[in-house]
Scaffold this motif. Structure first.
Motif, PDB file in Angstrom:
ATOM      1  N   GLU A 142     -50.563 114.307 -58.509  1.00 12.39           N
ATOM      2  CA  GLU A 142     -50.819 115.274 -57.488  1.00 12.39           C
ATOM      3  C   GLU A 142     -51.880 116.231 -58.219  1.00 12.39           C
ATOM      4  O   GLU A 142     -52.483 116.145 -59.161  1.00 12.39           O
ATOM      5  CB  GLU A 142     -49.392 115.950 -57.356  1.00 12.39           C
ATOM      6  CG  GLU A 142     -48.989 116.724 -58.659  1.00 12.39           C
ATOM      7  CD  GLU A 142     -47.545 117.365 -58.381  1.00 12.39           C
ATOM      8  OE1 GLU A 142     -46.992 117.226 -57.146  1.00 12.39           O
ATOM      9  OE2 GLU A 142     -47.092 118.145 -59.215  1.00 12.39           O
ATOM     10  N   HIS A 158     -52.384 123.541 -47.797  1.00  8.06           N
ATOM     11  CA  HIS A 158     -51.202 122.951 -47.556  1.00  8.06           C
ATOM     12  C   HIS A 158     -49.971 123.835 -46.979  1.00  8.06           C
ATOM     13  O   HIS A 158     -49.870 124.663 -47.668  1.00  8.06           O
ATOM     14  CB  HIS A 158     -50.476 122.023 -49.194  1.00  8.06           C
ATOM     15  CG  HIS A 158     -49.196 121.822 -49.069  1.00  8.06           C
ATOM     16  ND1 HIS A 158     -48.292 122.026 -50.345  1.00  8.06           N
ATOM     17  CD2 HIS A 158     -48.566 121.336 -47.995  1.00  8.06           C
ATOM     18  CE1 HIS A 158     -47.202 121.392 -49.909  1.00  8.06           C
ATOM     19  NE2 HIS A 158     -47.196 120.950 -48.497  1.00  8.06           N
ATOM     20  N   SER A 218     -49.014 115.378 -46.340  1.00 10.83           N
ATOM     21  CA  SER A 218     -50.150 115.916 -47.046  1.00 10.83           C
ATOM     22  C   SER A 218     -49.764 117.249 -47.861  1.00 10.83           C
ATOM     23  O   SER A 218     -49.174 118.276 -47.328  1.00 10.83           O
ATOM     24  CB  SER A 218     -51.262 116.358 -45.877  1.00 10.83           C
ATOM     25  OG  SER A 218     -52.361 117.052 -46.768  1.00 10.83           O
ATOM     26  N   ARG A 219     -49.549 117.140 -49.150  1.00  7.48           N
ATOM     27  CA  ARG A 219     -49.196 118.219 -50.010  1.00  7.48           C
ATOM     28  C   ARG A 219     -50.321 118.787 -50.544  1.00  7.48           C
ATOM     29  O   ARG A 219     -51.266 119.112 -50.484  1.00  7.48           O
ATOM     30  CB  ARG A 219     -47.950 117.787 -50.486  1.00  7.48           C
ATOM     31  CG  ARG A 219     -46.522 117.702 -49.626  1.00  7.48           C
ATOM     32  CD  ARG A 219     -45.230 117.705 -50.698  1.00  7.48           C
ATOM     33  NE  ARG A 219     -44.337 117.976 -49.447  1.00  7.48           N
ATOM     34  CZ  ARG A 219     -43.316 116.823 -49.257  1.00  7.48           C
ATOM     35  NH1 ARG A 219     -43.508 115.799 -49.797  1.00  7.48           N
ATOM     36  NH2 ARG A 219     -42.329 117.089 -48.265  1.00  7.48           N
ATOM     37  N   ASP A 220     -50.059 118.511 -52.135  1.00 10.70           N
ATOM     38  CA  ASP A 220     -51.311 119.136 -53.185  1.00 10.70           C
ATOM     39  C   ASP A 220     -52.411 118.278 -52.591  1.00 10.70           C
ATOM     40  O   ASP A 220     -52.632 117.220 -52.328  1.00 10.70           O
ATOM     41  CB  ASP A 220     -50.857 118.392 -54.361  1.00 10.70           C
ATOM     42  CG  ASP A 220     -49.942 119.451 -55.115  1.00 10.70           C
ATOM     43  OD1 ASP A 220     -49.531 120.199 -54.498  1.00 10.70           O
ATOM     44  OD2 ASP A 220     -49.679 119.481 -56.327  1.00 10.70           O
ATOM     45  N   GLN A 221     -53.645 119.481 -52.431  1.00 12.89           N
ATOM     46  CA  GLN A 221     -54.800 118.815 -51.762  1.00 12.89           C
ATOM     47  C   GLN A 221     -55.971 119.593 -52.226  1.00 12.89           C
ATOM     48  O   GLN A 221     -55.938 120.705 -52.873  1.00 12.89           O
ATOM     49  CB  GLN A 221     -54.529 118.801 -50.413  1.00 12.89           C
ATOM     50  CG  GLN A 221     -54.627 120.411 -49.867  1.00 12.89           C
ATOM     51  CD  GLN A 221     -55.742 121.036 -49.312  1.00 12.89           C
ATOM     52  OE1 GLN A 221     -56.426 120.284 -48.427  1.00 12.89           O
ATOM     53  NE2 GLN A 221     -56.151 122.191 -49.772  1.00 12.89           N
ATOM     54  N   GLN A 228     -61.055 115.231 -47.980  1.00 16.15           N
ATOM     55  CA  GLN A 228     -59.996 115.532 -48.246  1.00 16.15           C
ATOM     56  C   GLN A 228     -59.041 114.732 -49.059  1.00 16.15           C
ATOM     57  O   GLN A 228     -59.169 113.490 -48.805  1.00 16.15           O
ATOM     58  CB  GLN A 228     -58.958 116.217 -47.305  1.00 16.15           C
ATOM     59  CG  GLN A 228     -57.806 116.859 -47.659  1.00 16.15           C
ATOM     60  CD  GLN A 228     -56.437 116.774 -46.636  1.00 16.15           C
ATOM     61  OE1 GLN A 228     -56.520 115.753 -45.466  1.00 16.15           O
ATOM     62  NE2 GLN A 228     -55.773 117.748 -46.853  1.00 16.15           N
ATOM     63  N   ALA A 288     -51.410 119.741 -43.301  1.00 19.71           N
ATOM     64  CA  ALA A 288     -52.415 120.496 -43.831  1.00 19.71           C
ATOM     65  C   ALA A 288     -52.906 121.547 -42.581  1.00 19.71           C
ATOM     66  O   ALA A 288     -52.514 121.190 -41.485  1.00 19.71           O
ATOM     67  CB  ALA A 288     -53.751 119.633 -43.759  1.00 19.71           C
ATOM     68  N   TYR A 319     -55.489 114.099 -50.913  1.00 21.34           N
ATOM     69  CA  TYR A 319     -54.354 114.659 -50.747  1.00 21.34           C
ATOM     70  C   TYR A 319     -53.225 113.925 -51.243  1.00 21.34           C
ATOM     71  O   TYR A 319     -53.229 112.588 -51.031  1.00 21.34           O
ATOM     72  CB  TYR A 319     -53.789 115.367 -49.398  1.00 21.34           C
ATOM     73  CG  TYR A 319     -54.062 114.240 -48.547  1.00 21.34           C
ATOM     74  CD1 TYR A 319     -52.892 113.768 -47.802  1.00 21.34           C
ATOM     75  CD2 TYR A 319     -55.278 114.013 -47.832  1.00 21.34           C
ATOM     76  CE1 TYR A 319     -53.290 112.798 -46.603  1.00 21.34           C
ATOM     77  CE2 TYR A 319     -55.307 112.909 -46.705  1.00 21.34           C
ATOM     78  CZ  TYR A 319     -54.187 112.618 -46.255  1.00 21.34           C
ATOM     79  OH  TYR A 319     -54.417 111.678 -45.354  1.00 21.34           O
ATOM     80  N   SER A 326     -49.648 112.182 -51.076  1.00 19.13           N
ATOM     81  CA  SER A 326     -49.007 111.736 -49.637  1.00 19.13           C
ATOM     82  C   SER A 326     -47.623 110.767 -50.033  1.00 19.13           C
ATOM     83  O   SER A 326     -47.634 110.509 -51.081  1.00 19.13           O
ATOM     84  CB  SER A 326     -49.930 111.117 -48.707  1.00 19.13           C
ATOM     85  OG  SER A 326     -49.269 110.869 -47.247  1.00 19.13           O
TER      86      SER A 326
END
Length: 364
Positions: free
Chosen positions: A230, A143, A179-182, A194, A154, A196, A198
């Motif tokens: 998340e 991220h 796209s944050r915590d992934q 993936q 990402a 993630y 969103s």
């Protein structure tokens, strides 16, 4: 007086001489103690946060955010976006999941370009690395954020070796969505995905990657819409897929949640909080980051969490716990201290009239 000074100096040197070998001794860990400082083989605290593991050719590689320097809260912040300057992604290697050798910063910060995603002023979180059997490349996704946290993208990097250096390829919003915590997951058929957070963390996307694992294929699903999940961590057990997540409460801990599906891109059903024991309702004051299957052991998994210290991020700790699969129910019980013997095969005990089976041997 001169002799006295020389004697004192000699004594000091002798004392130093006896101390140096002690300091240089390698550290050996025999168990995991969640929440305590975890030292690498050189005796330094392991620094790999928001992490993921890769098991490759009999060795585990632990990648994470390398936190250095002062933790700050920007003056403009309207929420608790504590951070340190970006230093890069660290890597540690291990054969036993207990003792970790520091392999260095495998994706370093770019200090001379303020516009670069990896500049110290930006944000780099939750790096995950997977191996592509077809291309023979190690692929890292993370991220990446602008300083004001509006980028929500990402970033992808590749390497010929698990210990780098990784070459940064750039950033994008996968499937034109935040796209944050992934995290990343490779299925048994070699397909990679993936997962993630969103849509301002309201929805969890699951995206099939291209065959080279470098970008989205265009196939994706939207899951847990409006549920604000998340910190995704994924594993597969007996043909079913499991997703561990946290709620969205900033740095404050909350209750974990487990979901299950018959296929990665299928329908996911939530099945509750898997954590049990002391502070289970707060996920042991930690947040999920990865679930690692133990190599060479059947049905053995480790759930990995970060216990964040928001005002001193470098001193954030790790909570690693064995996943319990007793009677087909998946739980993550609290253990103050444990080792890999927790995964040892248990004796099979069955009663049949006057006969019982112990380790598959019959007794009357």
């Amino acid at each position: 007086m001169n002799n006295r000074i020389r004697n004192i100096a000699a004594f000091a040197l002798l004392a130093l001489g006896t101390l140096v070998p002690i300091q240089a001794q390698k550290v050996t860990n025999h168990s995991i103690r969640s929440g305590e400082i975890w030292l690498d083989t050189d005796g330094n605290p392991i620094n790999a946060h928001g992490s993921g593991l890769l098991y490759h050719d009999g060795t585990y590689y632990w990648y994470g955010e390398y936190k250095q320097g002062e933790t700050i809260l920007p003056d403009w912040a309207t929420w608790e976006c504590y951070r340190t300057d970006v230093t890069g992604v660290s890597c540690y290697s291990s054969k036993d999941l207990l003792n970790w050798k520091f392999e260095g910063i495998v994706l370093p910060a770019i200090k001379d370009d303020p516009k670069h995603d990896l500049h110290p002023s930006k944000v780099l979180e939750r790096p995950k690395v997977i191996y592509n059997e077809k291309t023979k490349k190690f692929v890292m996704w993370a991220h990446v954020e602008s300083a004001d946290y509006s980028k929500a993208a990402a970033g992808v990097a590749i390497s010929d070796s698990p210990t780098g250096q990784f070459t940064y390829l750039g950033n994008f919003r996968p499937n034109d969505a935040m796209s944050r915590d992934q995290t990343l997951f490779v299925d048994d058929d070699g397909r990679a995905y993936q997962f993630y957070s969103s849509e301002n963390n309201q929805t969890m996307y699951i995206s099939l990657l291209t065959d080279d694992y470098l970008k989205p294929s265009g196939r994706f699903t939207r899951n847990f819409i409006g549920q604000s999940r998340e910190a995704p961590a994924v594993f597969k057990y007996k043909g079913k897929y499991y997703l561990l997540t946290s709620g969205c409460t900033g740095w404050d801990p909350n209750k974990a949640e487990l979901a299950v599906a018959d296929s990665v891109m299928g329908e996911w059903k939530t099945i509750g909080n898997p954590c049990t024991g002391t502070d289970a309702d707060k996920t042991f004051y930690a947040q999920s980051t990865y679930v690692q299957q133990v190599g060479g052991k059947k049905d053995a998994y480790i759930a990995m969490f970060d216990r964040w210290n928001k005002k001193n991020l470098k001193d954030s700790r790790y909570v690693w716990l064995p996943v319990s699969l007793e009677e087909g129910k998946i739980t993550i019980p609290w253990h103050e201290e444990w080792d890999m013997e927790v995964f040892a095969d248990k004796p099979r005990f069955e009663v049949d009239k006057n006969t019982f089976l112990l380790n598959d041997k019959s007794f009357v």
